[in-house]
Motif scaffolding. Structure first.
Motif, PDB file in Angstrom:
ATOM      1  N   TRP A 119       0.964  -1.105  -0.060  1.00  0.00           N
ATOM      2  CA  TRP A 119      -0.157  -0.010   0.227  1.00  0.00           C
ATOM      3  C   TRP A 119       0.886   1.237   0.037  1.00  0.00           C
ATOM      4  O   TRP A 119       0.450   2.124  -0.826  1.00  0.00           O
ATOM      5  N   ARG A 120       1.677   1.243   0.979  1.00  0.00           N
ATOM      6  CA  ARG A 120       2.764   2.395   0.997  1.00  0.00           C
ATOM      7  C   ARG A 120       3.480   2.924  -0.313  1.00  0.00           C
ATOM      8  O   ARG A 120       3.477   3.966  -0.920  1.00  0.00           O
ATOM      9  N   LEU A 123       1.053   4.113  -2.783  1.00  0.00           N
ATOM     10  CA  LEU A 123       0.783   5.588  -2.425  1.00  0.00           C
ATOM     11  C   LEU A 123       2.100   6.331  -2.769  1.00  0.00           C
ATOM     12  O   LEU A 123       1.909   7.721  -2.509  1.00  0.00           O
ATOM     13  N   ASP A 153      -9.616  -3.960   3.411  1.00  0.00           N
ATOM     14  CA  ASP A 153     -10.358  -2.810   2.885  1.00  0.00           C
ATOM     15  C   ASP A 153     -10.585  -1.624   3.686  1.00  0.00           C
ATOM     16  O   ASP A 153     -10.004  -0.591   3.508  1.00  0.00           O
ATOM     17  N   ARG A 156      -6.803  -0.378   4.710  1.00  0.00           N
ATOM     18  CA  ARG A 156      -6.125   0.242   3.541  1.00  0.00           C
ATOM     19  C   ARG A 156      -6.605   1.583   3.495  1.00  0.00           C
ATOM     20  O   ARG A 156      -5.724   2.645   3.159  1.00  0.00           O
ATOM     21  N   ALA A 157      -7.985   1.687   3.491  1.00  0.00           N
ATOM     22  CA  ALA A 157      -8.596   3.049   3.378  1.00  0.00           C
ATOM     23  C   ALA A 157      -7.994   4.054   4.407  1.00  0.00           C
ATOM     24  O   ALA A 157      -7.744   5.285   4.224  1.00  0.00           O
ATOM     25  N   HIS A 159      -4.990   4.085   5.754  1.00  0.00           N
ATOM     26  CA  HIS A 159      -3.603   4.395   5.310  1.00  0.00           C
ATOM     27  C   HIS A 159      -3.696   5.343   4.248  1.00  0.00           C
ATOM     28  O   HIS A 159      -2.693   6.147   4.003  1.00  0.00           O
ATOM     29  N   GLU A 160      -4.604   4.980   3.421  1.00  0.00           N
ATOM     30  CA  GLU A 160      -4.769   5.912   2.103  1.00  0.00           C
ATOM     31  C   GLU A 160      -5.040   7.403   2.595  1.00  0.00           C
ATOM     32  O   GLU A 160      -4.472   8.542   2.063  1.00  0.00           O
ATOM     33  N   TYR A 162      -4.260   8.631   5.419  1.00  0.00           N
ATOM     34  CA  TYR A 162      -3.160   9.299   6.078  1.00  0.00           C
ATOM     35  C   TYR A 162      -2.135   9.524   5.122  1.00  0.00           C
ATOM     36  O   TYR A 162      -1.525  10.803   5.360  1.00  0.00           O
ATOM     37  N   ALA A 163      -2.057   8.925   4.105  1.00  0.00           N
ATOM     38  CA  ALA A 163      -0.962   9.540   3.152  1.00  0.00           C
ATOM     39  C   ALA A 163      -1.360  10.669   2.431  1.00  0.00           C
ATOM     40  O   ALA A 163      -0.502  11.724   1.936  1.00  0.00           O
ATOM     41  N   ARG A 164      -2.743  11.132   2.439  1.00  0.00           N
ATOM     42  CA  ARG A 164      -2.983  12.424   1.717  1.00  0.00           C
ATOM     43  C   ARG A 164      -2.847  13.168   2.785  1.00  0.00           C
ATOM     44  O   ARG A 164      -2.758  14.323   2.525  1.00  0.00           O
TER      45      ARG A 164
END
Length: 164
Positions: A119-120, A123, A153, A156-157, A159-160, A162-164
């Motif tokens: 995932w990382r 991203l 899911d 993952r959502a 972490h997504e 957080y990345a934003r």
């Protein structure tokens, strides 16, 4: 009530993992990486829970590490050995080592180190300063269960986000 199985874990375990995801969501709301963990005794009673708290600058404030510290201060070696740690993400190397040194029992994780790495990378996140090792590579005698596909899911959502 019989222990109903849910996607390779019991109903109780799925409830504990759901709580870990809630704690991870809370961590995200406070600006921390989305990780949450719960410690139970051998009978399944919650003893301690925490969320990631790294936003204050101390990158060791992982919930799994806090659980190890709490357990060392509050449980006997026998109680630690039969305790179970539930977590939204597989322990990092630091937390795996702390878990083993303190003598805690089984770990049940919703998502794996490998999943988080994928995932990382997708991203475009910077690599971790610590090798992304599975628990079994750091603490081979600690029994583990995971990942549990039903939680992928949702985690993952987080972490997504957080990345934003």
């Amino acid at each position: 009530m019989p222990d109903i199985k849910f996607d390779d874990v019991s109903y109780h375990e799925s409830l504990m993992l759901s709580r870990c995801v809630e704690l991870a969501r809370e961590a995200l709301e406070y600006g921390d990486e989305p990780f949450g963990s719960v410690l139970t005794d051998a009978e399944g009673a919650v003893l301690f829970e925490d969320r990631n708290r790294i936003s204050g600058g101390d990158r060791t404030r992982h919930p799994e590490f806090e659980i190890a510290r709490w357990a060392a201060a509050n449980l006997t070696p026998e109680q630690r050995a039969t305790a179970v740690v539930y977590t939204s993400g597989e322990h990092c190397a630091m937390c795996s080592a702390a878990h083993a040194w303190v003598g805690l029992g089984r770990i049940v994780f919703a998502t794996s180190t490998a999943q988080l790495g994928e995932w990382r990378a997708a991203l475009g996140a910077a690599p971790s300063p610590v090798a992304a090792l599975p628990i079994s590579a750091v603490a081979p005698s600690v029994p583990t269960t995971g990942p549990v596909a039903a939680f992928a899911d949702a985690v993952r959502a987080l972490h997504e986000a957080y990345a934003r």
